[in-house]
Design a protein around this motif. Structure first.
Motif, PDB file in Angstrom:
ATOM      1  N   LEU A 115       0.822  -1.444   0.022  1.00 44.49           N
ATOM      2  CA  LEU A 115       0.108   0.230   0.137  1.00 44.49           C
ATOM      3  C   LEU A 115       0.904   1.286  -0.048  1.00 44.49           C
ATOM      4  O   LEU A 115       0.537   2.075  -0.759  1.00 44.49           O
ATOM      5  N   ALA A 116       1.941   1.352   0.824  1.00 44.82           N
ATOM      6  CA  ALA A 116       2.646   2.577   0.847  1.00 44.82           C
ATOM      7  C   ALA A 116       3.357   2.754  -0.317  1.00 44.82           C
ATOM      8  O   ALA A 116       3.577   3.849  -0.779  1.00 44.82           O
ATOM      9  N   HIS A 117       4.141   1.724  -1.114  1.00 44.19           N
ATOM     10  CA  HIS A 117       4.672   1.964  -2.357  1.00 44.19           C
ATOM     11  C   HIS A 117       3.613   2.496  -3.428  1.00 44.19           C
ATOM     12  O   HIS A 117       3.961   3.316  -4.243  1.00 44.19           O
ATOM     13  N   TYR A 118       2.424   2.133  -3.480  1.00 40.30           N
ATOM     14  CA  TYR A 118       1.377   2.535  -4.291  1.00 40.30           C
ATOM     15  C   TYR A 118       1.263   3.937  -4.014  1.00 40.30           C
ATOM     16  O   TYR A 118       1.231   4.748  -4.878  1.00 40.30           O
ATOM     17  N   LEU A 119       0.902   4.408  -2.664  1.00 42.28           N
ATOM     18  CA  LEU A 119       0.724   5.732  -2.175  1.00 42.28           C
ATOM     19  C   LEU A 119       1.928   6.580  -2.502  1.00 42.28           C
ATOM     20  O   LEU A 119       1.569   7.755  -3.327  1.00 42.28           O
ATOM     21  N   LEU A 120       3.015   6.145  -2.499  1.00 41.26           N
ATOM     22  CA  LEU A 120       4.156   6.969  -2.761  1.00 41.26           C
ATOM     23  C   LEU A 120       4.316   7.363  -4.109  1.00 41.26           C
ATOM     24  O   LEU A 120       4.652   8.294  -4.808  1.00 41.26           O
ATOM     25  N   THR A 121       4.045   6.154  -5.145  1.00 43.20           N
ATOM     26  CA  THR A 121       3.948   6.345  -6.646  1.00 43.20           C
ATOM     27  C   THR A 121       2.821   7.594  -6.838  1.00 43.20           C
ATOM     28  O   THR A 121       3.137   8.442  -7.745  1.00 43.20           O
ATOM     29  N   ARG A 122       1.879   7.535  -6.408  1.00 43.40           N
ATOM     30  CA  ARG A 122       0.869   8.237  -6.443  1.00 43.40           C
ATOM     31  C   ARG A 122       0.980   9.794  -6.133  1.00 43.40           C
ATOM     32  O   ARG A 122       0.966  10.654  -6.863  1.00 43.40           O
ATOM     33  N   GLY A 123       1.689   9.851  -4.786  1.00 46.56           N
ATOM     34  CA  GLY A 123       2.211  11.054  -4.491  1.00 46.56           C
ATOM     35  C   GLY A 123       3.066  11.774  -5.325  1.00 46.56           C
ATOM     36  O   GLY A 123       2.843  12.802  -5.564  1.00 46.56           O
ATOM     37  N   TYR A 124       4.104  11.072  -5.828  1.00 45.85           N
ATOM     38  CA  TYR A 124       5.013  11.729  -6.720  1.00 45.85           C
ATOM     39  C   TYR A 124       4.300  12.136  -8.095  1.00 45.85           C
ATOM     40  O   TYR A 124       4.748  13.215  -8.569  1.00 45.85           O
ATOM     41  N   ILE A 125       3.270  11.323  -8.477  1.00 53.82           N
ATOM     42  CA  ILE A 125       2.606  11.716  -9.762  1.00 53.82           C
ATOM     43  C   ILE A 125       1.935  12.996  -9.607  1.00 53.82           C
ATOM     44  O   ILE A 125       1.845  13.790 -10.174  1.00 53.82           O
ATOM     45  N   GLN A 126       1.309  13.107  -8.484  1.00 56.16           N
ATOM     46  CA  GLN A 126       0.423  14.063  -8.066  1.00 56.16           C
ATOM     47  C   GLN A 126       1.058  15.387  -7.773  1.00 56.16           C
ATOM     48  O   GLN A 126       0.939  16.474  -8.095  1.00 56.16           O
ATOM     49  N   GLU A 127       2.657  15.297  -7.128  1.00 55.59           N
ATOM     50  CA  GLU A 127       3.385  16.281  -7.219  1.00 55.59           C
ATOM     51  C   GLU A 127       4.061  16.825  -8.515  1.00 55.59           C
ATOM     52  O   GLU A 127       4.168  18.090  -8.543  1.00 55.59           O
ATOM     53  N   GLY A 128       3.961  15.966  -9.139  1.00 54.45           N
ATOM     54  CA  GLY A 128       4.742  16.501 -10.564  1.00 54.45           C
ATOM     55  C   GLY A 128       3.599  17.369 -11.449  1.00 54.45           C
ATOM     56  O   GLY A 128       3.934  18.397 -11.855  1.00 54.45           O
ATOM     57  N   PHE A 129       2.251  17.031 -11.111  1.00 55.47           N
ATOM     58  CA  PHE A 129       1.277  17.888 -11.671  1.00 55.47           C
ATOM     59  C   PHE A 129       0.944  18.985 -10.853  1.00 55.47           C
ATOM     60  O   PHE A 129       0.969  20.240 -11.478  1.00 55.47           O
ATOM     61  N   ARG A 130       1.319  19.147  -9.712  1.00 52.75           N
ATOM     62  CA  ARG A 130       1.130  20.401  -8.787  1.00 52.75           C
ATOM     63  C   ARG A 130       2.428  21.176  -9.088  1.00 52.75           C
ATOM     64  O   ARG A 130       1.996  22.435  -9.137  1.00 52.75           O
ATOM     65  N   THR A 131       3.559  21.013  -9.399  1.00 53.71           N
ATOM     66  CA  THR A 131       4.519  21.634  -9.570  1.00 53.71           C
ATOM     67  C   THR A 131       4.876  21.983 -10.891  1.00 53.71           C
ATOM     68  O   THR A 131       5.936  22.748 -11.299  1.00 53.71           O
ATOM     69  N   GLY A 132       4.793  20.963 -11.855  1.00 54.61           N
ATOM     70  CA  GLY A 132       5.116  20.978 -13.200  1.00 54.61           C
ATOM     71  C   GLY A 132       6.637  20.458 -13.386  1.00 54.61           C
ATOM     72  O   GLY A 132       7.127  20.568 -14.191  1.00 54.61           O
ATOM     73  N   ASN A 133       7.169  20.217 -12.320  1.00 56.61           N
ATOM     74  CA  ASN A 133       8.582  19.721 -12.246  1.00 56.61           C
ATOM     75  C   ASN A 133       8.406  18.069 -12.571  1.00 56.61           C
ATOM     76  O   ASN A 133       7.990  17.218 -11.846  1.00 56.61           O
ATOM     77  N   LYS A 134       9.232  17.698 -13.765  1.00 63.82           N
ATOM     78  CA  LYS A 134       9.024  16.414 -14.252  1.00 63.82           C
ATOM     79  C   LYS A 134       9.905  15.570 -13.566  1.00 63.82           C
ATOM     80  O   LYS A 134       9.760  14.321 -13.754  1.00 63.82           O
TER      81      LYS A 134
END
Length: 281
Positions: free
Chosen positions: A132-151
């Protein structure tokens, strides 16, 4: 019943036991998450746990109880109050995995992915065996990419998903889906992107049940409706056949079985030999 995911059956037995021993602290802690997730008894659970903790101050009771109260508040969308309760839980054990995961997920729901990422990294450090934590961390990085525009965050997502243990079956499809989204944002070669899409499409859905076998986690984590816009965006990067195939998959995952069936039937006239299409149909 809990071990095999028969949660409503388990709750029925817990209710019978509660009639016999309404003051049993371990019973209250075991059944409360079920009352939240499958009976909607948010307020009752909070009262039960708070009454329990008023007289039971042991570390184990406090960390578990505060985590459950946090869950009950989360289900009522009282996220700030939920975070306070989860911080209380972690004050008794800062490595308590369920509270770390629930805190990370709530922060993601609040759009605070920059805060969620270090919490989820800590959760993985506390217990690498739970997917579960691996999945949520992957999701977190995706979300942060969209939030900041930082690829760079999409690259971090790919790095996290590549470490997703091969023996994890729950959430494999979700992680591979996010893997494809990261590659889309990194503008990889179209053939590489297509291979990534087919990887998550061909995962046996029987191996990716939308739950985890630990009721201390917030079940709201698992909702493919959260991915509907990402599905649409990913589809625009594919050839016409795979665009339609992905749209059918997304219909299926959000419960539109009739629409998905119609979509797959259209494609069967074109590529009956496609094993992925046949499996989805």
């Amino acid at each position: 019943h809990l071990k095999v995911g028969q949660y409503k059956e388990a709750l029925s037995f817990f209710n019978k036991a509660f009639e016999i021993s309404p003051d049993d602290p371990n019973l209250i802690l075991e059944m409360s998450p079920l009352l939240i997730q499958f009976d909607g008894q948010f307020g009752q659970v909070q009262v039960l746990i708070e009454n329990l903790l008023a007289t039971r101050h042991q570390k184990e009771f406090m960390k578990k109880g505060k985590n459950i109260v946090g869950m009950s508040l989360s289900y009522r969308a009282q996220y700030e109050d939920a975070l306070k309760e989860l911080d209380n839980s972690l004050s008794f054990d800062d490595q308590y995995f369920p509270a770390l995961v629930n805190k990370g997920f709530i922060l993601l729901k609040m759009g605070r992915s920059n805060e969620a990422i270090p919490i989820l990294q800590k959760a993985i450090g506390a217990d690498k065996r739970v997917p579960l934590a691996h999945y949520l961390l992957t999701r977190g990085y995706i979300q942060e990419g969209f939030r900041t525009g930082n690829k760079q965050f999409y690259s971090e997502a790919l790095s996290t998903s590549s470490k997703y243990a091969q023996n994890f079956s729950d959430l494999r499809q979700e992680v591979l889906f996010l893997d494809a989204v990261a590659k889309m944002e990194l503008e990889v070669d179209p053939n590489d992107l297509l291979r990534s899409v087919r990887r998550f499409l061909e995962v046996d859905p029987e191996l990716t049940a939308m739950h985890v076998h630990n009721i201390e986690y917030d079940f709201q984590s698992f909702n493919w409706n959260d991915y509907s816009e990402l599905c649409k965006g990913l589809a625009t990067k594919l050839d016409q056949y795979h665009k339609i195939l992905l749209n059918g998959f997304c219909q299926l995952k959000v419960g539109n079985v009739t629409g998905a069936k119609t979509t797959f039937e259209r494609l069967l006239s074109q590529r009956k030999s496609d094993g992925v299409l046949q499996a989805l149909y």
